[in-house]
Scaffold this active site. Structure first.
Site, PDB file in Angstrom:
ATOM      1  N   CYS A 197       0.811  -1.225   0.000  1.00 50.74           N
ATOM      2  CA  CYS A 197       0.000   0.000   0.000  1.00 50.74           C
ATOM      3  C   CYS A 197       0.841   1.270   0.000  1.00 50.74           C
ATOM      4  CB  CYS A 197      -0.955   0.001   1.190  1.00 50.74           C
ATOM      5  SG  CYS A 197      -0.183  -0.352   2.784  1.00 50.74           S
TER       6      CYS A 197
ATOM      7  N   HIS B 198      -2.392   6.976   3.564  1.00 49.71           N
ATOM      8  CA  HIS B 198      -0.941   6.994   3.783  1.00 49.71           C
ATOM      9  C   HIS B 198      -0.363   8.286   3.201  1.00 49.71           C
ATOM     10  CE1 HIS B 198      -1.175   3.067   5.328  1.00 49.71           C
ATOM     11  NE2 HIS B 198      -0.541   2.375   4.402  1.00 49.71           N
TER      12      HIS B 198
END
Length: 353
Positions: free
Chosen positions: A149, A242
């Protein structure tokens, strides 16, 4: 044209349920079954629901979980979307591919395998052709992985800049959301008001995966990109999204305007093909001095099916010969289930299904 039957593996977990979210009402794919461990056999999806920011249909919430069984899945589904843990994913995905199932996985077990692509359709769409060299392909089965990710969030911007201006070195520091650790994830007393400067294996994954993704595939082998990646990874008390700090050493010396135009003007194969889960603008450049932020930008992307599928870049700067920026992406959508669904859409477009 009839829809393709798909199975969701790990349907009780966060990524599995993001798969269900991305597949609900999908124009190409029909959910055949939801699968998890035998502990969840017979439970309704509503009984094990973890996603809190999406309203599923009543019919979806009433669906029952079944125990994962390779023979059962392979007889009922052409595609398996895998959100199961890596230790279980490795043998399960290999067995499914061997039985003719196209596996699109979020797990990392096969990412560094010789003929398995780490696919981001805007970045390396031709890598999907490597599945033709997998031993199971003659039977119709193959494995396609998405990236870690944190790698996903910067792969497209790095690809654009490498092609346009040449990358020599990439220094990246990540500020990774709690949902990236799964559910229930990091204990609250460890996470609240804290930064945890260690995520096991994450830095090594980023440093290897990015050069594989931005390399080439020919004559049955991947050839890795030549630039260096150096990563520091930390977990922060954010639910989704993120954030990544980038310092880049480029071969050429573009102006900041040229860098911004290259990023915001980029469109890849998914956009040209109009794939359902592809964001219209895959890289969004923000000019505000305090963007991107998870609270404002994690769900970037349009149309509605591509919500959370765009990468947002901001704070473009130049200092001491280096280029600096922040990038943000939704880790369980673009960096998780959504990425795998987009991979399957590309496979369909390329007649691999």
């Amino acid at each position: 044209m009839s829809k393709i039957n798909v199975a969701v593996l790990g349907a009780t977990g966060m990524i599995g349920q993001r798969f269900i979210q991305m597949l609900e009402g999908h124009p190409y794919f029909e959910i055949e079954g939801l699968y998890a461990s035998e502990r969840s056999e017979g439970k309704r999806l509503a009984d094990v629901m973890k996603v809190r920011d999406f309203e599923f249909s009543r019919d979806t919430m009433e669906r029952r979980i079944e125990t994962m069984d390779v023979s059962r899945i392979s007889s009922a589904a052409r595609i398996a979307f895998s959100g199961i843990p890596s230790d279980l994913a490795g043998p399960t995905e290999t067995a499914l591919a061997g039985k003719g199932v196209a596996v699109f996985t979020n797990a990392g077990s096969h990412r560094m395998d010789g003929n398995v692509p780490i696919l981001i359709p805007e970045v390396n769409p031709d890598h999907i052709e490597s599945v033709r060299d997998q031993p199971s392909y003659g039977n119709g089965g193959f494995i396609v992985t998405n990236a870690n990710c944190s790698s996903t969030g910067i792969a497209a911007p790095l690809s654009v800049l490498d092609r346009g201006f040449g990358l020599r070195q990439v220094f990246v520091s990540t500020y990774q959301a709690l949902s990236g650790a799964g559910y229930p994830g990091v204990p609250s007393l460890d996470a609240v008001g804290n930064v945890i400067p260690y995520i096991g294996g994450e830095e090594e994954k980023m440093e290897a995966e990015l050069t594989k993704m931005l390399g080439t595939y020919s004559d049955g082998a991947f050839r890795y990109a030549g630039f260096k990646v150096l990563a520091n990874c930390a977990r922060v008390p954010v639910i989704d999204g993120h954030t990544e700090s980038l310092v880049l050493d480029l071969e050429r010396e573009p102006s900041l305007e040229e860098v911004s135009d290259a990023l915001s003007g980029f469109r890849g194969e998914p956009q040209r093909l109009g794939l359902p889960s592809a964001p219209e603008q895959p890289i969004i450049v923000r000019t505000e001095k305090d963007r991107p932020q998870p609270a404002m930008d994690a769900n970037a992307g349009a149309p509605a099916r591509a919500r959370g599928m765009a990468v947002t870049v901001g704070r473009l700067r130049r200092s001491n010969g280096y280029y600096k920026a922040f990038a943000l992406s939704h880790n369980t959508l673009r960096g998780g289930a959504g990425g795998s669904v987009l991979n399957a859409e590309l496979a369909r477009a390329r007649n691999l299904l």
